[in-house]
Motif scaffolding. Sequence first.
Motif, PDB file in Angstrom:
ATOM      1  N   PHE A  18       0.831  -1.205   0.000  1.00  0.00           N
ATOM      2  CA  PHE A  18       0.000   0.000   0.000  1.00  0.00           C
ATOM      3  C   PHE A  18       0.867   1.257   0.000  1.00  0.00           C
ATOM      4  CE2 PHE A  18      -2.160   3.353   2.430  1.00  0.00           C
ATOM      5  CZ  PHE A  18      -3.293   3.538   1.651  1.00  0.00           C
ATOM      6  N   SER A  19       1.904   1.254   0.832  1.00  0.00           N
ATOM      7  CA  SER A  19       2.822   2.393   0.906  1.00  0.00           C
ATOM      8  C   SER A  19       3.460   2.676  -0.449  1.00  0.00           C
ATOM      9  CB  SER A  19       3.912   2.109   1.952  1.00  0.00           C
ATOM     10  OG  SER A  19       5.008   2.977   1.812  1.00  0.00           O
ATOM     11  N   SER A  20       3.918   1.632  -1.123  1.00  0.00           N
ATOM     12  CA  SER A  20       4.588   1.806  -2.413  1.00  0.00           C
ATOM     13  C   SER A  20       3.643   2.377  -3.466  1.00  0.00           C
ATOM     14  CB  SER A  20       5.160   0.464  -2.895  1.00  0.00           C
ATOM     15  OG  SER A  20       6.037  -0.082  -1.939  1.00  0.00           O
ATOM     16  N   ILE A  21       2.399   1.905  -3.466  1.00  0.00           N
ATOM     17  CA  ILE A  21       1.410   2.396  -4.442  1.00  0.00           C
ATOM     18  C   ILE A  21       1.095   3.869  -4.184  1.00  0.00           C
ATOM     19  CG2 ILE A  21      -0.984   2.172  -5.217  1.00  0.00           C
ATOM     20  CD1 ILE A  21      -0.738  -0.841  -4.664  1.00  0.00           C
ATOM     21  N   ASN A  35       4.253  10.772  -6.179  1.00  0.00           N
ATOM     22  CA  ASN A  35       5.348  11.322  -6.980  1.00  0.00           C
ATOM     23  C   ASN A  35       4.901  11.687  -8.395  1.00  0.00           C
ATOM     24  OD1 ASN A  35       8.066  11.319  -5.490  1.00  0.00           O
ATOM     25  ND2 ASN A  35       7.215   9.332  -4.926  1.00  0.00           N
ATOM     26  N   MET A  36       3.976  10.917  -8.939  1.00  0.00           N
ATOM     27  CA  MET A  36       3.444  11.260 -10.262  1.00  0.00           C
ATOM     28  C   MET A  36       2.663  12.575 -10.209  1.00  0.00           C
ATOM     29  SD  MET A  36       2.234   7.542 -11.777  1.00  0.00           S
ATOM     30  CE  MET A  36       1.668   8.284 -13.316  1.00  0.00           C
ATOM     31  N   LEU A  37       1.865  12.767  -9.159  1.00  0.00           N
ATOM     32  CA  LEU A  37       1.137  14.024  -9.007  1.00  0.00           C
ATOM     33  C   LEU A  37       2.098  15.196  -8.846  1.00  0.00           C
ATOM     34  CD1 LEU A  37      -1.768  12.946  -6.599  1.00  0.00           C
ATOM     35  CD2 LEU A  37      -1.970  13.601  -9.006  1.00  0.00           C
ATOM     36  N   GLY A  96       2.249   7.688   2.562  1.00  0.00           N
ATOM     37  CA  GLY A  96       2.902   6.418   2.247  1.00  0.00           C
ATOM     38  C   GLY A  96       4.107   6.113   3.114  1.00  0.00           C
ATOM     39  N   SER A  97       4.312   6.878   4.198  1.00  0.00           N
ATOM     40  CA  SER A  97       5.467   6.664   5.079  1.00  0.00           C
ATOM     41  C   SER A  97       5.315   5.377   5.883  1.00  0.00           C
ATOM     42  CB  SER A  97       5.624   7.843   6.038  1.00  0.00           C
ATOM     43  OG  SER A  97       6.605   7.572   7.010  1.00  0.00           O
ATOM     44  N   ALA A  98       6.089   4.367   5.534  1.00  0.00           N
ATOM     45  CA  ALA A  98       6.005   3.059   6.205  1.00  0.00           C
ATOM     46  C   ALA A  98       7.181   2.802   7.130  1.00  0.00           C
ATOM     47  CB  ALA A  98       5.914   1.949   5.161  1.00  0.00           C
ATOM     48  N   ARG A  99       7.814   3.868   7.628  1.00  0.00           N
ATOM     49  CA  ARG A  99       8.963   3.678   8.518  1.00  0.00           C
ATOM     50  C   ARG A  99       8.570   2.933   9.795  1.00  0.00           C
ATOM     51  NH1 ARG A  99      13.541   6.603   7.788  1.00  0.00           N
ATOM     52  NH2 ARG A  99      13.808   7.167   9.983  1.00  0.00           N
ATOM     53  N   ALA A 100       7.318   3.113  10.233  1.00  0.00           N
ATOM     54  CA  ALA A 100       6.848   2.375  11.410  1.00  0.00           C
ATOM     55  C   ALA A 100       6.861   0.873  11.143  1.00  0.00           C
ATOM     56  CB  ALA A 100       5.435   2.831  11.788  1.00  0.00           C
ATOM     57  N   TYR A 140      10.534  -1.018  -7.003  1.00  0.00           N
ATOM     58  CA  TYR A 140      10.511  -1.560  -5.646  1.00  0.00           C
ATOM     59  C   TYR A 140       9.256  -2.398  -5.411  1.00  0.00           C
ATOM     60  CZ  TYR A 140      10.145  -1.813  -0.582  1.00  0.00           C
ATOM     61  OH  TYR A 140       9.997  -2.270   0.708  1.00  0.00           O
ATOM     62  N   LEU A 141       8.111  -1.921  -5.918  1.00  0.00           N
ATOM     63  CA  LEU A 141       6.853  -2.637  -5.739  1.00  0.00           C
ATOM     64  C   LEU A 141       6.912  -4.033  -6.366  1.00  0.00           C
ATOM     65  CD1 LEU A 141       3.903  -2.525  -4.760  1.00  0.00           C
ATOM     66  CD2 LEU A 141       3.309  -1.488  -6.957  1.00  0.00           C
ATOM     67  N   LEU A 142       7.496  -4.131  -7.543  1.00  0.00           N
ATOM     68  CA  LEU A 142       7.642  -5.429  -8.204  1.00  0.00           C
ATOM     69  C   LEU A 142       8.574  -6.341  -7.410  1.00  0.00           C
ATOM     70  CD1 LEU A 142       7.960  -4.186 -11.913  1.00  0.00           C
ATOM     71  CD2 LEU A 142       5.966  -5.253 -10.831  1.00  0.00           C
ATOM     72  N   TRP A 143       9.695  -5.791  -6.960  1.00  0.00           N
ATOM     73  CA  TRP A 143      10.658  -6.545  -6.143  1.00  0.00           C
ATOM     74  C   TRP A 143       9.985  -7.034  -4.855  1.00  0.00           C
ATOM     75  CZ3 TRP A 143      15.232  -3.936  -3.122  1.00  0.00           C
ATOM     76  CH2 TRP A 143      16.040  -4.930  -2.557  1.00  0.00           C
ATOM     77  N   LEU A 144       9.213  -6.161  -4.231  1.00  0.00           N
ATOM     78  CA  LEU A 144       8.515  -6.497  -2.989  1.00  0.00           C
ATOM     79  C   LEU A 144       7.535  -7.643  -3.205  1.00  0.00           C
ATOM     80  CD1 LEU A 144       7.953  -5.457  -0.006  1.00  0.00           C
ATOM     81  CD2 LEU A 144       6.067  -4.166  -1.007  1.00  0.00           C
ATOM     82  N   TRP A 145       6.760  -7.570  -4.259  1.00  0.00           N
ATOM     83  CA  TRP A 145       5.731  -8.581  -4.523  1.00  0.00           C
ATOM     84  C   TRP A 145       6.341  -9.955  -4.801  1.00  0.00           C
ATOM     85  CZ3 TRP A 145       0.756  -8.455  -3.569  1.00  0.00           C
ATOM     86  CH2 TRP A 145      -0.067  -9.435  -4.133  1.00  0.00           C
ATOM     87  N   ILE A 146       7.509  -9.956  -5.435  1.00  0.00           N
ATOM     88  CA  ILE A 146       8.151 -11.221  -5.813  1.00  0.00           C
ATOM     89  C   ILE A 146       8.907 -11.849  -4.644  1.00  0.00           C
ATOM     90  CG2 ILE A 146       9.925 -12.260  -7.292  1.00  0.00           C
ATOM     91  CD1 ILE A 146       9.192 -10.122  -9.409  1.00  0.00           C
ATOM     92  N   CYS A 147       9.609 -11.029  -3.865  1.00  0.00           N
ATOM     93  CA  CYS A 147      10.597 -11.566  -2.914  1.00  0.00           C
ATOM     94  C   CYS A 147      10.209 -11.508  -1.442  1.00  0.00           C
ATOM     95  CB  CYS A 147      11.929 -10.827  -3.091  1.00  0.00           C
ATOM     96  SG  CYS A 147      12.659 -11.040  -4.727  1.00  0.00           S
ATOM     97  N   PHE A 148       9.228 -10.708  -1.062  1.00  0.00           N
ATOM     98  CA  PHE A 148       8.929 -10.568   0.372  1.00  0.00           C
ATOM     99  C   PHE A 148       8.214 -11.814   0.894  1.00  0.00           C
ATOM    100  CE2 PHE A 148       6.813  -9.160   4.208  1.00  0.00           C
ATOM    101  CZ  PHE A 148       7.751  -8.308   4.786  1.00  0.00           C
ATOM    102  N   LYS A 149       8.626 -12.257   2.063  1.00  0.00           N
ATOM    103  CA  LYS A 149       8.021 -13.421   2.706  1.00  0.00           C
ATOM    104  C   LYS A 149       7.317 -12.964   3.974  1.00  0.00           C
ATOM    105  CE  LYS A 149       9.145 -17.870   4.851  1.00  0.00           C
ATOM    106  NZ  LYS A 149      10.249 -18.780   5.255  1.00  0.00           N
ATOM    107  N   GLU A 150       5.994 -13.113   3.988  1.00  0.00           N
ATOM    108  CA  GLU A 150       5.204 -12.691   5.153  1.00  0.00           C
ATOM    109  C   GLU A 150       5.460 -13.638   6.318  1.00  0.00           C
ATOM    110  OE1 GLU A 150       3.621 -10.258   6.933  1.00  0.00           O
ATOM    111  OE2 GLU A 150       2.051 -10.033   5.416  1.00  0.00           O
TER     112      GLU A 150
END
Length: 697
Positions: free
Chosen positions: A320-323, A329-331, A354-358, A426-436
């Motif tokens: 969600f943060s990445s989207i 940034n586009m806006l 979109g700040s996901a530092r938490a 980053y969003l593509l990398w996240l979707w492919i490699c992140f393990k919940e």
Amino acid sequence: MVGYGKKLRELQIQEWKGYYINYKLMKKKVKRYVEQMEVGAQNRHNVLRDFSMLLDNQIEKIVLFLLEQQGVLAHRLSDIGQEHHALFQQPNSIIISELQEAYRDAGRDLLRLLNFVEMNVIGLRKILKKFDKRFGYKFTDYYVKTRANHPYSQLRQVFRHVGIEAVVGVLSHGLADLQDLQQSQGSYISIYDQPSYSHQDPILDSIKEAVDRLSNSTNFLQFLGRHAFIMQEELPSPSEDHIVDERYHFMSLLLNLANTFLYMVNTYIIVPTADNYTLSLGAAASVCGVVIGTMAVAQVFSSVYFSAWSNRSYLRPLVFSSIVLLIGNMLYALAFDMNSIVVLLMGRLFCGLGSARAVNRRYISDCVPLKLRMQASAGFVSASALGMACGPALACLLQKNFMIYKFTMNQDTLPGWVMALAWLVYLLWLWICFKEPAHENQGNLVLYEADTGPAVHVAVENEHTQPLLTNSEAKEQDEDGEEENDNAEETKKPVTSIVVAYKLLTPSVKVQLFVYFMLKYAMEIILAESSLVTEYYFIWTTSNVSIFLACLGLTVLPVNIVVGNYISNMFEERQVLLTSEIMVCIGLLLSFHIMIPYSVTQYVGSALITFVSAEVLEGVNLSLLSKMMSSRLSRGTFNGGLLSTEAGTLARVIADGTITISGYFSESKLLNTTLLPALLICISSIIATCYRYNSLY
């Protein structure tokens, strides 16, 4: 989280049981004092006197036992030393091995003694905090002030573990000599003749870690890790860390660090060009403060919902943060062609949302094993510092002007397009490699986990898995029922509202949060108004401002190396804290435009002093916060880390608003007008720190 009283019983050395702090007795005393004062059977003076005497007796018991055990160790080492010296006349490999093992056995006993001291130090700190909380009285101030600096103080011996360094020295020297004797076949070279020589032995490494926890000794990695406000558990349980081991996934950790890096780049990439962008859209240059601050305003709210969301998932909030950041940034980039300041502000607002530092901090505290947590925390801070430096540096490289279809690509819009592309990758990398990792309600284990505070875990197993109590165990549990119920009430319930969280803040914690507010305010003033000030006084170009900001960001790691490896080993944290505050104050004073003309040397030098001092201050400040905050603030949505994040974000919002308002009335007086409130806040924080100085222990 298992309470301290229970962990003390589980981890204490049974043959030393009578020499530990009687934490259960002291808790009951505090409760009895409260009941007596409510009915008028006791007055405050008598309570303070009695509790002081009780503490003195407990500390005396600990210190005398500590000295006795040091004497036993010294006698053992003396006997081993005699055999050691005799060995030089006729070296024998078998005897060398036996002596090495004898030294290691002595080292293991020293390690047990260090653990004994550490558990008692934690108990003293907890009971002092509990007393202050129950009575609303600054007893810790009084007790530490009267004992810590007294020439006959036994409290100093508990906290400074006097004499242990000598025992460590004998062990290190002995093991190094035996190794050299074994390898050189009789030729002896002392370690004192080889200052660079460092004998590596697992038992010595363990002892060093234990000594460092008890003293102010630190290193670069630990000092850097404090900036992340991800604290180590005081009495870690091996079973709890095993659960975290199963949740750990290196690529997922790397993705969280990459998220931190990209977000910091996103934050600072627009700073050098924000004033030019607002001018091109028909607004005043000082509106750049609003453009920069809009992201911080949104972050005040995003920190809360991301903190709550990470109770259930890590992947979904990161996606969600990445989207949101991609859209934001586009806006931001499209605002130029749309000629709309509103779209520009909406873009920055989305970026803040979109700040996901938490989530990044939460993942480290919950899913990284204890043995790797400090490295991961240091990696988090390093990623932030690198992003802070790379943002302005990247802006310097984007001084282009061309068109792609109907979209303008220039120094104002390219930061938005580049970051949008970065977040898409980053969003593509996240979707492919992140393990919940496994979350609550999966299996028999329930985890109450921190956002940005300490990694604290509570294991609650199904009732049918608990063994039946023996008679003796049942009796002990009955005796301790009052303590455990009190502990469950105080430490097992995550904070569910900001009001409850605020009530748990002691005066010392409030002062430290104010110090954090101050340093973030000062840093934001220096960074956010740099393009306006340097253009007005020095006619700097965007490239000049970018290089200046990048250089400030690059000072973070070298400064922390110096402070972590040297300064923190020489002084107490509270001393470094106060000195850093004074240096921030000096930097702000030097920044004022009093002398004519205002020189580049004055501006750059004062900004460097302020920024570097604030960076040092941040590490020490967060370290002290981690020690002083209530354990209930280590878990749940409204945890200590969130409170410190909100304090810092609020400071940035106010600082950016101050820049905009000051610049609107008079650009020529912008510098002094914005520095004045920063100076007043800094002076107030110094006064507050001095007032609470003796409780920062």
